[in-house]
Motif scaffolding. Structure first.
Motif, PDB file in Angstrom:
ATOM      1  N   LEU A   8       0.990  -1.166   0.003  1.00  0.00           N
ATOM      2  CA  LEU A   8      -0.083  -0.036   0.077  1.00  0.00           C
ATOM      3  C   LEU A   8       0.813   1.287  -0.060  1.00  0.00           C
ATOM      4  N   GLN A   9       0.245   2.474  -0.517  1.00  0.00           N
ATOM      5  CA  GLN A   9       1.071   3.549  -0.462  1.00  0.00           C
ATOM      6  C   GLN A   9       0.373   4.587   0.603  1.00  0.00           C
ATOM      7  N   LEU A  10       1.063   5.443   1.423  1.00  0.00           N
ATOM      8  CA  LEU A  10       0.758   6.154   2.365  1.00  0.00           C
ATOM      9  C   LEU A  10      -0.711   6.781   2.262  1.00  0.00           C
ATOM     10  N   GLY A  11      -1.100   7.368   1.133  1.00  0.00           N
ATOM     11  CA  GLY A  11      -2.291   7.648   0.963  1.00  0.00           C
ATOM     12  C   GLY A  11      -3.536   6.431   1.309  1.00  0.00           C
ATOM     13  N   ASN A  12      -3.167   5.418   0.888  1.00  0.00           N
ATOM     14  CA  ASN A  12      -4.291   4.338   0.931  1.00  0.00           C
ATOM     15  C   ASN A  12      -4.388   4.272   2.600  1.00  0.00           C
ATOM     16  N   TYR A  13      -3.145   4.416   3.294  1.00  0.00           N
ATOM     17  CA  TYR A  13      -3.314   3.987   4.735  1.00  0.00           C
ATOM     18  C   TYR A  13      -3.947   5.280   5.394  1.00  0.00           C
ATOM     19  N   LEU A  14      -3.613   6.456   5.153  1.00  0.00           N
ATOM     20  CA  LEU A  14      -4.019   7.499   5.817  1.00  0.00           C
ATOM     21  C   LEU A  14      -5.498   7.870   5.347  1.00  0.00           C
ATOM     22  N   GLY A  15      -5.791   7.776   4.266  1.00  0.00           N
ATOM     23  CA  GLY A  15      -7.029   8.210   3.548  1.00  0.00           C
ATOM     24  C   GLY A  15      -8.160   7.175   3.657  1.00  0.00           C
ATOM     25  N   ALA A  16      -7.702   5.907   3.845  1.00  0.00           N
ATOM     26  CA  ALA A  16      -8.627   4.998   3.957  1.00  0.00           C
ATOM     27  C   ALA A  16      -8.783   3.795   5.004  1.00  0.00           C
ATOM     28  N   LEU A  17      -7.490   3.192   5.084  1.00  0.00           N
ATOM     29  CA  LEU A  17      -7.234   2.012   5.819  1.00  0.00           C
ATOM     30  C   LEU A  17      -7.430   2.448   7.114  1.00  0.00           C
ATOM     31  N   THR A 177     -11.067  13.065   5.481  1.00  0.00           N
ATOM     32  CA  THR A 177      -9.950  12.433   5.590  1.00  0.00           C
ATOM     33  C   THR A 177      -8.893  12.946   5.041  1.00  0.00           C
ATOM     34  N   ALA A 178      -7.599  12.786   5.406  1.00  0.00           N
ATOM     35  CA  ALA A 178      -6.459  13.344   4.854  1.00  0.00           C
ATOM     36  C   ALA A 178      -6.361  12.809   3.466  1.00  0.00           C
ATOM     37  N   LYS A 179      -6.083  13.821   2.644  1.00  0.00           N
ATOM     38  CA  LYS A 179      -5.487  13.510   0.943  1.00  0.00           C
ATOM     39  C   LYS A 179      -4.211  13.704   1.139  1.00  0.00           C
ATOM     40  N   ILE A 180      -3.500  12.891   0.726  1.00  0.00           N
ATOM     41  CA  ILE A 180      -1.906  12.864   0.330  1.00  0.00           C
ATOM     42  C   ILE A 180      -1.730  13.075  -0.945  1.00  0.00           C
ATOM     43  N   TYR A 181      -0.554  13.781  -1.313  1.00  0.00           N
ATOM     44  CA  TYR A 181      -0.423  14.117  -2.627  1.00  0.00           C
ATOM     45  C   TYR A 181       0.986  13.398  -3.013  1.00  0.00           C
ATOM     46  N   SER A 188      -1.166  16.524  -7.536  1.00  0.00           N
ATOM     47  CA  SER A 188      -1.778  15.213  -8.017  1.00  0.00           C
ATOM     48  C   SER A 188      -1.734  14.159  -6.888  1.00  0.00           C
ATOM     49  N   LYS A 189      -2.900  13.396  -6.686  1.00  0.00           N
ATOM     50  CA  LYS A 189      -2.842  12.629  -5.420  1.00  0.00           C
ATOM     51  C   LYS A 189      -1.792  11.484  -5.306  1.00  0.00           C
ATOM     52  N   MET A 190      -1.219  11.109  -4.374  1.00  0.00           N
ATOM     53  CA  MET A 190      -0.481   9.809  -4.325  1.00  0.00           C
ATOM     54  C   MET A 190      -1.152   8.669  -4.661  1.00  0.00           C
ATOM     55  N   SER A 191      -0.535   8.054  -5.621  1.00  0.00           N
ATOM     56  CA  SER A 191      -1.274   6.841  -6.334  1.00  0.00           C
ATOM     57  C   SER A 191      -0.321   5.763  -6.606  1.00  0.00           C
ATOM     58  N   LYS A 192      -0.591   4.617  -6.545  1.00  0.00           N
ATOM     59  CA  LYS A 192       0.299   3.355  -6.908  1.00  0.00           C
ATOM     60  C   LYS A 192       0.383   3.553  -8.428  1.00  0.00           C
ATOM     61  N   SER A 193      -0.467   4.210  -9.086  1.00  0.00           N
ATOM     62  CA  SER A 193      -0.286   4.122 -10.547  1.00  0.00           C
ATOM     63  C   SER A 193       0.335   5.403 -11.136  1.00  0.00           C
TER      64      SER A 193
HETATM   65  P1  ADP Z   1      -4.356   3.896  -5.762  1.00  0.00           P
HETATM   66  O1  ADP Z   1      -4.622   5.492  -6.321  1.00  0.00           O
HETATM   67  O2  ADP Z   1      -3.064   3.866  -4.939  1.00  0.00           O
HETATM   68  O3  ADP Z   1      -4.489   2.788  -6.828  1.00  0.00           O
HETATM   69  P2  ADP Z   1      -6.784   3.133  -4.830  1.00  0.00           P
HETATM   70  O4  ADP Z   1      -7.543   3.791  -6.122  1.00  0.00           O
HETATM   71  O5  ADP Z   1      -6.788   1.653  -4.775  1.00  0.00           O
HETATM   72  O6  ADP Z   1      -5.227   3.815  -4.485  1.00  0.00           O
HETATM   73  O7  ADP Z   1      -7.619   3.579  -3.526  1.00  0.00           O
HETATM   74  C1  ADP Z   1      -7.697   2.824  -2.297  1.00  0.00           C
HETATM   75  C2  ADP Z   1      -8.406   3.626  -1.249  1.00  0.00           C
HETATM   76  O8  ADP Z   1      -7.159   4.637  -0.895  1.00  0.00           O
HETATM   77  C3  ADP Z   1      -9.547   4.337  -1.687  1.00  0.00           C
HETATM   78  O9  ADP Z   1     -10.411   4.559  -0.557  1.00  0.00           O
HETATM   79  C4  ADP Z   1      -9.076   6.009  -1.907  1.00  0.00           C
HETATM   80  O10 ADP Z   1      -9.729   7.027  -1.671  1.00  0.00           O
HETATM   81  C5  ADP Z   1      -7.712   6.067  -0.942  1.00  0.00           C
HETATM   82  N1  ADP Z   1      -6.621   6.831  -1.453  1.00  0.00           N
HETATM   83  C6  ADP Z   1      -5.864   6.459  -2.763  1.00  0.00           C
HETATM   84  N2  ADP Z   1      -4.981   7.485  -2.626  1.00  0.00           N
HETATM   85  C7  ADP Z   1      -5.182   8.275  -1.781  1.00  0.00           C
HETATM   86  C8  ADP Z   1      -4.541   9.537  -1.417  1.00  0.00           C
HETATM   87  N3  ADP Z   1      -3.383   9.940  -2.203  1.00  0.00           N
HETATM   88  N4  ADP Z   1      -4.908  10.552  -0.292  1.00  0.00           N
HETATM   89  C9  ADP Z   1      -6.033   9.916   0.528  1.00  0.00           C
HETATM   90  N5  ADP Z   1      -6.698   8.734   0.064  1.00  0.00           N
HETATM   91  C10 ADP Z   1      -6.191   7.883  -0.682  1.00  0.00           C
END
Ligand code: ADP
Ligand code: NA
Length: 322
Positions: A8-17, A177-181, A188-193
């Motif tokens: 997982l990336q930190l955004g998944n953890y802080l924003g969702a998990l 929730t915290a949105k992580i960039y 742009s939001k932090m994303s595994k893609s």
């Molecule tokens: P990714 O963009 O890394 O593929 P997902 O789309 O699988 O992440 O999202 C999984 C969960 O994590 C969702 O509930 C999403 O809202 C949350 N999430 C993903 N990236 C972020 C972020 N950068 N900041 C906050 N929440 C995030």
């Protein structure tokens, strides 16, 4: 939770998990690693199996408590696939075709590259939800339309087969929730893609790499450490992460760093993240280094899940004339 990444990336953890884990305090929570859904991206079999374990281990390390909550792997509970077939016979072809996620993904892949599984993905998701007489589903914006479809199907089943056939679920909107960039592209939001990994904080990465990425985060040409997302997205993102991991208000961090440099903030944040991530990783690798125990834990979860899911499926089969 789809087992589609190694970490997982930190955004998944802080924003969702963290929000999902907190729900188990006041609810009977059900967590499912959806490996059947992951088949829609045609994963390598060995990679999928490993990622299923890694995903479960990260949820456990984040605090999912199998003594209080259900944690299992979707494919271990065959009722998911069985109910999905039944639901697909109540879903309009046009209705499924209006799902924007399907339209986006199939447009990218073309008709020949698009599977029927991708098309019926939201129907399987509806089965995941309806099997457990679920009241509340924590969903982000991207899953809202799929939950609406689930609700439409539930209402339809109750009108065709009688009130009380299934529970109509409600969305659970998590408090802001915290949105992580992205560390390199903080608008742009932090994303595994993401195109480059340098902007990512991956939870299972080497802590030295994590610290280096934080120290190399893009900021701005001023000197002032101040929270201002529009004018100072990089610094604001670092403050958000700092605040979320330490439970300290951003204002108190701004006061602390008054007159200090960006380098001080980055160095201290790197220390904070590493101090948090090291014990997290120890817990994750504790589970992964003992696969037999992890598999037992997931098998026990699946057995409990089948008790509930089997009852719902029996009811639906009976009312369907099966
Ligand atoms: P990714 O963009 O890394 O593929 P997902 O789309 O699988 O992440 O999202 C999984 C969960 O994590 C969702 O509930 C999403 O809202 C949350 N999430 C993903 N990236 C972020 C972020 N950068 N900041 C906050 N929440 C995030
Ligand atoms: Na994504």
């Amino acid at each position: 939770m789809q087992p589609t990444s190694d970490s997982l990336q930190l955004g998944n953890y802080l924003g969702a998990l963290t929000q999902w884990v907190a729900l188990q305090d006041d609810n009977e929570a059900i967590y499912c690693v959806v490996d059947l859904h992951a088949l829609t991206v045609a994963p390598d079999p060995a990679v999928l199996r490993e990622r299923t374990r890694r995903t479960a281990a990260q949820y456990l390390a984040a605090g999912v408590d199998p003594a209080r909550s259900l944690l299992f792997v979707q494919s271990h509970v065959p009722e998911h696939a069985e109910l999905a077939w039944l639901l697909s016979c109540h879903t309009g072809f046009g209705e499924a075709g209006r799902m924007t996620q399907f339209k986006d993904k199939s447009a990218k892949q073309g008709a020949e590259g698009t599977t029927v599984g991708l098309f019926t993905y939201p129907v399987l998701m509806a089965a995941d939800i309806l099997l457990y007489d679920t009241n509340l589903v924590p969903v982000g914006e991207d899953q809202r339309q799929h939950l609406e479809l689930t609700r439409d199907l539930a209402v339809r089943l109750n009108s065709r087969f009688g009130a009380g056939t299934v529970v109509v679920p409600e969305p659970h909107i998590v408090r802001s929730t915290a949105k992580i960039y992205d560390l390199q592209d903080p608008t742009s939001k932090m994303s595994k893609s993401a195109t480059s990994p340098n902007g990512l904080i991956e939870l299972l990465d080497d802590p030295k790499v994590i610290a280096k990425r934080i120290r190399s985060a893009v900021t701005d040409t001023e000197r002032e450490i101040r929270f201002d997302v529009a004018a100072k997205p990089g610094i604001s993102n670092l403050l958000t992460i700092f605040s979320a991991l330490t439970d300290r208000p951003v204002a108190s961090l701004e006061a602390d760093y008054d007159g200090k440099g960006y380098g001080d903030l980055k160095k201290d944040l790197a220390d904070v993240v590493v101090a948090w991530v090291e014990p997290f990783q120890q817990r994750v690798f504790g589970y992964l280094d003992d696969p037999a125990s992890l598999d037992d834990l997931l098998a026990a979860g699946a057995e409990k899940a089948r008790d509930i899911a089997g009852g719902t499926l029996d009811r639906l089969y009976e009312r369907s004339g099966l």
